[in-house]
Design a protein around this motif. Structure first.
Motif, PDB file in Angstrom:
ATOM      1  N   GLU A 105     -54.366 -16.510   1.345  1.00 35.26           N
ATOM      2  CA  GLU A 105     -54.655 -17.995   2.174  1.00 35.26           C
ATOM      3  C   GLU A 105     -54.805 -17.589   3.600  1.00 35.26           C
ATOM      4  N   ASN A 106     -55.466 -18.582   4.079  1.00 35.07           N
ATOM      5  CA  ASN A 106     -55.794 -18.772   5.097  1.00 35.07           C
ATOM      6  C   ASN A 106     -54.707 -19.143   6.442  1.00 35.07           C
ATOM      7  N   MET A 107     -53.849 -18.607   7.193  1.00 38.40           N
ATOM      8  CA  MET A 107     -53.127 -19.641   8.380  1.00 38.40           C
ATOM      9  C   MET A 107     -53.927 -19.653   9.684  1.00 38.40           C
ATOM     10  N   SER A 108     -53.782 -20.642  10.160  1.00 40.59           N
ATOM     11  CA  SER A 108     -54.311 -20.535  11.598  1.00 40.59           C
ATOM     12  C   SER A 108     -52.915 -20.435  12.522  1.00 40.59           C
ATOM     13  N   GLY A 109     -52.685 -19.912  13.889  1.00 33.32           N
ATOM     14  CA  GLY A 109     -52.059 -20.760  14.600  1.00 33.32           C
ATOM     15  C   GLY A 109     -50.985 -19.459  14.628  1.00 33.32           C
ATOM     16  N   THR A 110     -49.628 -19.970  15.090  1.00 28.97           N
ATOM     17  CA  THR A 110     -48.424 -18.644  14.156  1.00 28.97           C
ATOM     18  C   THR A 110     -47.665 -18.489  12.617  1.00 28.97           C
ATOM     19  N   ILE A 111     -47.099 -17.630  13.089  1.00 32.08           N
ATOM     20  CA  ILE A 111     -46.836 -17.116  11.402  1.00 32.08           C
ATOM     21  C   ILE A 111     -45.378 -17.994  11.093  1.00 32.08           C
ATOM     22  N   PRO A 112     -45.825 -18.462   9.787  1.00 27.48           N
ATOM     23  CA  PRO A 112     -44.398 -20.024   9.796  1.00 27.48           C
ATOM     24  C   PRO A 112     -42.556 -19.263   9.522  1.00 27.48           C
ATOM     25  N   ALA A 113     -41.710 -19.963   9.946  1.00 27.08           N
ATOM     26  CA  ALA A 113     -40.328 -19.534   9.275  1.00 27.08           C
ATOM     27  C   ALA A 113     -40.544 -18.633   7.624  1.00 27.08           C
ATOM     28  N   GLU A 114     -41.335 -19.297   7.303  1.00 23.69           N
ATOM     29  CA  GLU A 114     -41.483 -18.431   5.418  1.00 23.69           C
ATOM     30  C   GLU A 114     -41.581 -17.137   5.651  1.00 23.69           C
ATOM     31  N   GLY A 115     -42.141 -16.874   6.430  1.00 19.98           N
ATOM     32  CA  GLY A 115     -42.377 -15.240   6.530  1.00 19.98           C
ATOM     33  C   GLY A 115     -41.366 -14.695   6.371  1.00 19.98           C
ATOM     34  N   TYR A 116     -40.020 -15.230   7.025  1.00 23.61           N
ATOM     35  CA  TYR A 116     -39.128 -14.542   7.570  1.00 23.61           C
ATOM     36  C   TYR A 116     -37.856 -14.469   6.825  1.00 23.61           C
ATOM     37  N   GLN A 117     -37.637 -15.471   5.769  1.00 23.24           N
ATOM     38  CA  GLN A 117     -36.917 -15.475   4.950  1.00 23.24           C
ATOM     39  C   GLN A 117     -36.125 -14.426   4.364  1.00 23.24           C
ATOM     40  N   ARG A 118     -34.743 -14.971   3.404  1.00 20.67           N
ATOM     41  CA  ARG A 118     -34.102 -13.883   3.497  1.00 20.67           C
ATOM     42  C   ARG A 118     -34.900 -14.212   2.220  1.00 20.67           C
ATOM     43  N   THR A 119     -34.280 -12.835   1.302  1.00 18.35           N
ATOM     44  CA  THR A 119     -34.988 -12.240  -0.300  1.00 18.35           C
ATOM     45  C   THR A 119     -33.643 -12.777  -0.871  1.00 18.35           C
ATOM     46  N   ARG A 120     -32.724 -12.415  -0.099  1.00 25.35           N
ATOM     47  CA  ARG A 120     -31.350 -12.833  -1.520  1.00 25.35           C
ATOM     48  C   ARG A 120     -30.093 -13.453  -1.517  1.00 25.35           C
ATOM     49  N   ALA A 121     -30.321 -13.961  -2.386  1.00 26.49           N
ATOM     50  CA  ALA A 121     -29.828 -15.263  -2.450  1.00 26.49           C
ATOM     51  C   ALA A 121     -28.206 -14.711  -1.941  1.00 26.49           C
ATOM     52  N   THR A 122     -26.781 -16.293  -1.631  1.00 29.51           N
ATOM     53  CA  THR A 122     -26.326 -16.392  -1.110  1.00 29.51           C
ATOM     54  C   THR A 122     -25.318 -15.877  -1.625  1.00 29.51           C
ATOM     55  N   LYS A 123     -23.850 -15.445  -1.379  1.00 33.12           N
ATOM     56  CA  LYS A 123     -22.874 -14.659  -2.252  1.00 33.12           C
ATOM     57  C   LYS A 123     -21.658 -15.599  -2.268  1.00 33.12           C
ATOM     58  N   GLY A 124     -21.966 -16.986  -2.213  1.00 32.07           N
ATOM     59  CA  GLY A 124     -21.335 -17.903  -2.476  1.00 32.07           C
ATOM     60  C   GLY A 124     -19.703 -18.197  -2.156  1.00 32.07           C
ATOM     61  N   TYR A 125     -19.491 -17.058  -1.446  1.00 35.93           N
ATOM     62  CA  TYR A 125     -18.571 -16.763  -0.614  1.00 35.93           C
ATOM     63  C   TYR A 125     -18.195 -16.493   1.199  1.00 35.93           C
ATOM     64  N   LYS A 126     -17.008 -16.452   1.176  1.00 34.13           N
ATOM     65  CA  LYS A 126     -17.201 -16.718   3.025  1.00 34.13           C
ATOM     66  C   LYS A 126     -15.869 -15.312   3.048  1.00 34.13           C
ATOM     67  N   VAL A 127     -16.181 -15.227   3.473  1.00 38.44           N
ATOM     68  CA  VAL A 127     -14.541 -13.767   4.332  1.00 38.44           C
ATOM     69  C   VAL A 127     -14.080 -14.358   5.486  1.00 38.44           C
ATOM     70  N   VAL A 128     -13.342 -14.958   4.506  1.00 35.10           N
ATOM     71  CA  VAL A 128     -12.002 -15.204   6.641  1.00 35.10           C
ATOM     72  C   VAL A 128     -11.645 -14.190   7.461  1.00 35.10           C
ATOM     73  N   GLY A 129     -10.700 -13.889   6.220  1.00 36.20           N
ATOM     74  CA  GLY A 129     -10.719 -12.654   7.457  1.00 36.20           C
ATOM     75  C   GLY A 129      -9.296 -11.061   6.570  1.00 36.20           C
ATOM     76  N   LYS A 130      -8.522 -10.220   7.148  1.00 28.63           N
ATOM     77  CA  LYS A 130      -8.297  -9.426   6.463  1.00 28.63           C
ATOM     78  C   LYS A 130      -6.789  -9.478   6.443  1.00 28.63           C
ATOM     79  N   MET A 131      -6.784  -9.897   4.658  1.00 31.08           N
ATOM     80  CA  MET A 131      -5.297 -10.310   4.287  1.00 31.08           C
ATOM     81  C   MET A 131      -3.902  -8.524   4.218  1.00 31.08           C
ATOM     82  N   LEU A 132      -4.628  -7.520   4.830  1.00 29.00           N
ATOM     83  CA  LEU A 132      -3.736  -6.332   5.222  1.00 29.00           C
ATOM     84  C   LEU A 132      -3.823  -6.647   6.662  1.00 29.00           C
ATOM     85  N   PRO A 133      -2.460  -5.926   7.307  1.00 29.92           N
ATOM     86  CA  PRO A 133      -2.712  -5.613   8.819  1.00 29.92           C
ATOM     87  C   PRO A 133      -3.416  -4.330   9.200  1.00 29.92           C
TER      88      PRO A 133
END
Length: 133
Positions: A105-133
């Motif tokens: 496809e022809n694109m004019s102007g700057t490269i859109p943000a879709e060219g830089y998207q992550r290809t991996r899915a999100t993990k589904g969880y977030k690491v808050v902190g370590k449990m062990l000292p």
């Protein structure tokens, strides 16, 4: 004419606009050189675009030379992932070499943000902190 050839042909600057600007008279030659330089600048500014190249077919059974061309375009890892190439004769030649395997496809102007998207899915969880000292 295939659709890829048609897309590549529309991105190329026309040579006829600068040829028409030239005149045979010496008085008009100075004005025509200014018009020709502005026409070439306009053609160069209109050529600042991109090809959005997306791989649509697998590389299984494809010759090694074709795989090398796909790798040089930045493709070959995932089917459906877009890559943006500038309007240039080298990119156009590579795209024509692998036209059966890609969608362009022809694109004019700057490269859109879709060219830089992550290809991996999100993990589904977030690491808050370590449990062990």
């Amino acid at each position: 004419m295939s659709s890829v050839s048609r897309i590549l042909a529309t991105a190329r600057p026309t040579l006829f606009s600068s040829v028409r600007a030239y005149s045979t008279s010496s008085a008009a030659s100075e004005a025509s050189t200014a018009a020709a330089s502005s026409a070439t600048e306009a053609a160069a500014s209109s050529a600042t675009g991109y090809y959005k190249v997306t791989q649509t077919r697998s590389l299984i059974g494809v010759p090694k030379s074709t795989i090398k061309v796909l790798k040089s375009l930045g493709l070959g890892r995932r089917i459906g992932r877009p890559v943006f190439q500038p309007h240039a004769p080298t990119a156009a030649g590579k795209i024509l070499k692998v036209k059966e395997l890609v969608k362009v496809e022809n694109m004019s102007g700057t490269i859109p943000a879709e060219g830089y998207q992550r290809t991996r899915a999100t993990k589904g969880y977030k690491v808050v902190g370590k449990m062990l000292p």
